[in-house]
Design a protein around this motif. Structure first.
Motif, mmCIF file in Angstrom:
data_model
loop_
_atom_site.group_PDB
_atom_site.id
_atom_site.type_symbol
_atom_site.label_atom_id
_atom_site.label_comp_id
_atom_site.label_asym_id
_atom_site.label_seq_id
_atom_site.Cartn_x
_atom_site.Cartn_y
_atom_site.Cartn_z
ATOM 1 N N GLY A 206 0.831 -1.288 -0.056
ATOM 2 C CA GLY A 206 0.165 -0.153 0.061
ATOM 3 C C GLY A 206 0.790 1.394 -0.063
ATOM 4 O O GLY A 206 0.348 2.350 -0.006
ATOM 5 N N PHE A 207 1.952 1.162 -0.109
ATOM 6 C CA PHE A 207 2.936 2.337 -0.211
ATOM 7 C C PHE A 207 3.099 3.103 -1.510
ATOM 8 O O PHE A 207 2.852 2.286 -2.561
ATOM 9 N N GLU A 208 3.257 4.199 -1.703
ATOM 10 C CA GLU A 208 3.443 5.042 -2.758
ATOM 11 C C GLU A 208 4.423 6.188 -2.482
ATOM 12 O O GLU A 208 4.829 6.475 -1.385
ATOM 13 N N ALA A 209 4.964 6.555 -3.654
ATOM 14 C CA ALA A 209 5.921 7.592 -3.504
ATOM 15 C C ALA A 209 5.701 8.541 -4.541
ATOM 16 O O ALA A 209 5.498 8.192 -5.870
ATOM 17 N N LYS B 73 2.047 6.641 2.726
ATOM 18 C CA LYS B 73 0.824 5.468 2.785
ATOM 19 C C LYS B 73 -0.460 6.075 3.482
ATOM 20 O O LYS B 73 -0.277 6.847 4.550
ATOM 21 N N PRO B 74 -1.359 6.041 2.927
ATOM 22 C CA PRO B 74 -2.771 6.540 3.303
ATOM 23 C C PRO B 74 -3.150 6.215 4.839
ATOM 24 O O PRO B 74 -3.557 7.160 5.656
ATOM 25 N N LEU C 61 -0.365 1.048 9.283
ATOM 26 C CA LEU C 61 -0.726 -0.106 10.078
ATOM 27 C C LEU C 61 0.554 -0.234 11.207
ATOM 28 O O LEU C 61 1.737 0.191 10.845
ATOM 29 N N VAL C 62 0.398 -0.888 12.267
ATOM 30 C CA VAL C 62 1.314 -1.187 13.435
ATOM 31 C C VAL C 62 2.513 -2.008 12.688
ATOM 32 O O VAL C 62 3.633 -1.866 12.986
ATOM 33 N N SER C 63 2.069 -2.903 12.019
ATOM 34 C CA SER C 63 3.211 -3.720 11.066
ATOM 35 C C SER C 63 4.125 -2.930 10.147
ATOM 36 O O SER C 63 4.807 -3.386 9.403
ATOM 37 N N ASP C 64 4.003 -1.560 9.870
ATOM 38 C CA ASP C 64 4.609 -0.800 9.200
ATOM 39 C C ASP C 64 5.876 -0.367 9.703
ATOM 40 O O ASP C 64 6.746 0.359 9.195
ATOM 41 N N SER C 65 5.659 -0.442 11.246
ATOM 42 C CA SER C 65 6.838 -0.037 11.967
ATOM 43 C C SER C 65 8.345 -0.660 11.543
ATOM 44 O O SER C 65 8.326 -2.021 11.498
#
Lengths: 114, 113
Positions: free
Chosen positions: B62-65, B78-79, B82-86
């Motif tokens: 779900g990432f974009e740049a 990322k709009p 999530l905790v898992s994005d840490s």
């Protein structure tokens, strides 16, 4: 999914000893790299390898370092006489031939020189 | 010479909020730009790249740049985090005729529940 694998995951060595870090790049990739990351610092380029020869190397990659692709699958980094300041995480990476492709990294080898 | 700056050592956001990790670069000629993520005790994992074309590129998880040539920036977004994005996020640049990547210092992202 294909991946770059590195062995060992952690190596402890005494100062002055030789170490060999091993990598198996993704099989159809043509460019191979070693990078290192000293704890708390940024990832630094060491060397790139293409067509069985070094294509570029950084100032860090002095005569103590060498790379080899001995058998068409493995890609090794040798440090002849380790120093304390060689302690770092070493990452192997590989890339397909097209100029627009991204590099894929292994999980790293943590080298500790004591 | 090529270089990357990531001005923030740490970014903290609440889960569900937008996440932005900043990156600016310097390179001769046109850049190839990349984002990688590093989870604890893991290698660098490719997220996305800008080569040419549309300035907004989409990648994994779900990432974009967004590439901005005038500001020489390539911010990761990322709009809804999530905790898992840490994790630790690295921006990297490669010049068109170069073999190597130059990395930023990395930004530690912490997403709190």
């Amino acid at each position: 999914e294909p991946e770059v694998t590195q062995t060992p995951s952690h190596q402890v060595t005494q100062m002055g000893q030789e170490v060999i870090l091993r990598c198996v790049p993704i099989s159809n990739h043509l460019y191979f790299y070693w990078y290192r990351q000293i704890l708390g610092q940024k990832v630094e380029f060491l060397v790139s390898f293409y067509n069985n020869e070094i294509s570029e190397k950084s100032e860090i990659f002095d005569d103590q370092f060498s790379v080899e692709r001995p058998d068409g699958s493995n890609f090794t980094l040798k440090i002849r006489s380790t120093k304390l300041e060689d302690s770092a995480m070493y990452f192997c990476a590989s890339r397909q031939g097209a100029v627009t492709t991204e590099a894929f990294f292994g999980q790293g080898t943590r080298l500790t020189v004591v | 010479a090529q270089s990357v700056a990531q001005p923030e050592d740490q970014v903290n956001v609440a889960e569900g909020n937008p996440l932005t990790v900043k990156c600016t670069y310097s390179v001769s000629g046109n850049p190839y730009l990349f984002w990688y993520v590093q989870y604890p005790n893991r290698g660098l994992q490719f997220l996305l790249k800008y080569i040419t074309g549309d300035n907004l590129v989409k990648g994994s998880y779900g990432f974009e740049a967004e590439f901005n040539k005038s500001q020489t920036s390539f911010h990761l977004k990322k709009p809804s985090a999530l905790v898992s994005d840490s994790a630790l996020y690295f921006c990297a640049v490669r010049a068109v005729n170069d073999y190597k990547l130059s990395f930023g210092a990395g930004t530690t992202v912490t997403v709190r529940a």
